[in-house]
Design an enzyme around this catalytic site. Sequence first.
Site: not given
Length: 394
Positions: A167-169
Site C-alpha cells: 500500500a505504501d509503495l
Amino acid sequence: MKPLAGLKILDLSRVLACPFATMLLSELGATVIKVEQPGAGDETRGFEPFFDFGVSGYFLACNRGKRSITVDMRKPGGRQLIRDLAAQADALVENFPTGALARRKLDYASLREVNPRLVYLSCTGFGQTGPYAHRKGYDTVFQAMGGLMGLTGEKGGGPVKPGLPVADLTSGLWVAIALLAALRGRDAAGPGGGQGAHVDFSMLDGQVALLTIAAARLFALGEVPPRLGTEHPGRVPTASFRCRDDRFLHITASDQHWAPLCSALGLEELAGLTTNAERLEQRERIMAAMCAALGRMTRAEAVAVLDAVDVPNGPVLALDEVVADPHVQARGSVAQVAHGAATHPALRLPFRFDGFADPAPLPAPALGADTDAVLAELGYDSEKIAALREEGAI
C-alpha cells in the site's frame, strides 16, 4: 540532461509513501527539498536496519538525491520560510493528517495566494472527504480495507499480507503519477495562463484502484475471488510447485503452451484439455498431476525442460538470490552509492532512457545538510538565517 531537470518540489512528507514518490522524481532530475524537523528529522532516520556506517537503510531506500533542510513549522519564522519556499516551487507534497497544515495557514488555499501555479498534493490515509477522513492508518490497514489482504493467502486459510508494504509503495507510484499529470496540465496552458491544482490522494483509494481484474470478476460474475495461494481464480495452470530439491518453481501456461508443457512433464493424458475453460473444470486433477511430476524433478531440471519448449516459468527466488541473479546484475538494477566515505548498494529505477540521462541512485542527505544553502538561494542573508536559528525555526 535528466527528463525532470528544472522541476522544483517542496517535500513536507515523512516515512515511506510520499518520500518514495519524491525520491523517484529526484532521481529523474527534479530538485527535491526535503523539510525535516530540527534535531529529529524524518522518523525513518531512526528505523532499522542500519548500515555499518550508522545510517538507516530504511531512510536511504526512499530519500536518495534530495536536499535536506530543517524547519520547525510551529514557529512563525518556520511557517514564513515554508511560504517563501512554496512561492518558488513547482509542487508541494505533504502527508500530514487532514486539516493539520490548514491550522498553520500552510494548506493549498493559503499557499495558492503566494504561488497560483503551485501543484499541491495532500496524501492521507482516507482523503480529505468522506466518513473516514479523520481516521489514521498504516500500510497494512489499507491492505486490509482495500481488499488486497482479503485476496491473499492459501486456499482455505486466512488473509495474509504480502512481504512488502504494498500500500505504501504503490501509493508512492500513484503520487508520482498524479504530480506529473497535474504539472503537465498546468504547463499545457502556458507560463502566463497555467494554474496550479490541489490533488487529494487517499491511500485507501489507491488500493481500491489496484483491484482491477479482481473487481472485474466481481462486476462481471458477482463472484468474490477466493484465496488460492499462488494459483489464479481464472487461469489454469498458474501456480508455484515444490520440486524434488525443495525449491519452488512458478509456472504460468496459456492455451498455446499447454501441449508442450504436457509433453515436457510427461502428462500426455492431459494434453486434450486444450482450452482454459476445460482446465478450470479439471483444476484439482491438473494440479495433482503437475505437483507429482514436478516433485520428481529438481528445479533446475524442470526449468531446463520447460525452457526448451518455451513454457513461461520462473524460480521462486529469495531476496539474496534476486539481487545476485545474472540478468538482474546485467541490467544494472543494483548500484553502489556513495554516502560520505562509505558506499552502499541501492536499487535503480526500472527503466533506461535513450535521449535523456539515465536515472541513477544518488546519495541521501544528512539531516539539515542543505539548510543554509537553500535559504541563501532563497535570498535570506546570514543575519536572517541566524535569527531563524535563534528562534528555533531551523
